[in-house]
Design an enzyme around this catalytic site. Structure first.
Site, PDB file in Angstrom:
ATOM      1  N   LYS A 184       0.630  -1.234  -0.040  1.00  0.00           N
ATOM      2  CA  LYS A 184       0.023  -0.008   0.134  1.00  0.00           C
ATOM      3  C   LYS A 184       0.847   1.366  -0.048  1.00  0.00           C
ATOM      4  CE  LYS A 184      -3.917  -2.103  -0.134  1.00  0.00           C
ATOM      5  NZ  LYS A 184      -3.823  -3.338  -0.432  1.00  0.00           N
ATOM      6  N   ASN A 185       0.333   2.338  -0.209  1.00  0.00           N
ATOM      7  CA  ASN A 185       1.010   3.830  -0.274  1.00  0.00           C
ATOM      8  C   ASN A 185       1.649   3.976   0.986  1.00  0.00           C
ATOM      9  OD1 ASN A 185      -0.638   3.614  -2.600  1.00  0.00           O
ATOM     10  ND2 ASN A 185      -0.903   5.684  -2.751  1.00  0.00           N
TER      11      ASN A 185
END
Length: 391
Positions: free
Chosen positions: A189-190
């Site tokens: 994920k970011n």
């Protein structure tokens, strides 16, 4: 016979843990306290501040976040909850585990998420009690417009923002003004921590309820029972899950947060580079860019249309043989035997856009560690494969 090696290897994903995060993890490991403790509320405050949200509650995963947010609504068992079918299966499992009934929505042809028209049509049929909104691939969707279409109050909207960290609508970041926005800190994920999630909310009372629910419904966690001057007593006033966040995760997350804005800028640069390089390849459609909003660019999902020489699966295999990793987001939920049996054939029948999009979608590598040359190599391979027969 020798096997020809790829000229370059571009993995689909790579989890980067910053040096400061490694040091912070080591400090927690040597502290004698690694589960939920003093680091967790600090991470919650700093994560909320980055988003501009009043409250953040850190939990074990985005899936747990969605389940907790739904349970906190106190809906009658079996209540219908609208959800996209083009989503991760865990998001729909969260509805089921909450004792509620998923109602699948077809995808939008362009954004891959749902539209007010789709939501309104479903709401006429089933009178939903809640709606799970997904920011697919990082494309932000307006929860308010979807709530209105579903005839639901804003507090009945749960945002699946696993892909949405860094996205914004106008000048407000996704999750900054939400009743319940659920984020993921999974390795790809970011904001990569490895595992973990969070719920942001504008409601202080809801945040306090979620903090109890995330640890068996207990009124006081171990840190508040075993810390200096603390007592051992606690109460259980609500049902709960084992879904707490650890100080080891919090320490890593606090350090990673310092890099998030820069990582987001790099994702935008890489997405723009993909856009330019693929714009001249026939049959390849780039992901759409939202108007008056900011894409999070968690994913870069292209569409392989009939104008391209290869189908999706053949292209994925050809890229793999050339050292390029890819993925597909997502297998529609109604394709899985479990959900077909649970929801019935009728509920899984009229979802043609999701079926078509799934057959054409391919997510290309997109993470801050990619070099410009990596993107160029991926695009060069896609362009070359458009011109030759592959057997």
């Amino acid at each position: 016979m020798t096997t020809k090696l790829a000229a370059r290897t571009v993995p689909y994903a790579r989890c980067h843990i910053a040096d400061e995060a490694r040091a912070a993890a080591a400090e927690v490991l040597s502290s004698g306290w690694v589960t939920t403790g003093p680091q967790t509320p600090l991470f919650e405050a700093e994560f909320a501040a980055w988003l501009g949200a009043p409250e953040a509650v850190a939990v074990s995963s985005c899936t747990a976040a969605i389940e907790l947010a739904l349970r906190a609504l106190r809906l009658p068992p079996g209540s219908p909850v609208l959800t996209p079918t083009l989503t991760f299966c865990g998001a729909v499992h969260a509805i089921v585990h909450s004792g509620l009934q998923p109602v699948l929505l077809d995808a939008d042809e362009e954004t891959l998420t749902v539209t007010p028209a789709t939501v309104a049509a479903a709401a006429e049929r089933v009178r939903p009690k809640a709606l799970v909104v997904q920011h697919m691939a990082g494309y932000p969707v307006p929860g308010g417009a979807l709530a209105e279409a579903a005839r639901l109050a804003p507090e009945r909207i749960v945002e699946d923002a696993a892909h949405g960290l860094g996205a914004a609508i106008g000048d407000r970041r996704v999750g900054s003004a939400s009743e319940a926005a659920c984020f993921s800190f999974y390795a790809t994920k970011n904001l990569p921590i490895g595992e973990g999630g969070a719920i942001t909310t504008t409601d202080h009372d809801r945040a306090e309820l979620l903090r109890e629910m995330r640890l068996h419904g207990m009124s006081r966690d171990a840190w508040r029972r075993y810390g200096p001057g603390a007592g051992w007593r606690y109460d259980v006033r609500v049902e709960g899950l084992k879904a707490n966040f650890t100080d080891l995760q919090a320490a890593i997350g606090r350090a990673q947060l310092h890099h998030l804005s820069g990582w987001q800028r790099r994702r935008e640069e890489l997405a723009a580079r993909y856009d330019r390089a693929l714009s001249t390849v026939p049959g390849i459609t780039a992901p759409p860019r939202p108007a008056h909003a900011r894409h999070a660019w968690h994913l870069y999902p292209i569409r392989i249309t009939p104008g391209y020489r290869l189908g999706r699966d053949a292209l994925a295999e050809a890229l793999r043989s050339r050292g390029v990793g890819t993925s597909v987001h997502f297998i529609p939920v109604h394709h899985f035997p479990y959900f077909r049996a649970l929801l019935g054939a009728a509920a899984c029948r009229s979802l043609p856009v999701a079926d078509r999009v799934f057959a054409q979608s391919l997510s290309l590598p997109l993470h801050p560690g990619l070099a410009d040359a990596d993107v160029d190599y991926v695009c060069d391979q896609i362009a070359a494969l458009a011109r030759v027969n592959v057997r």
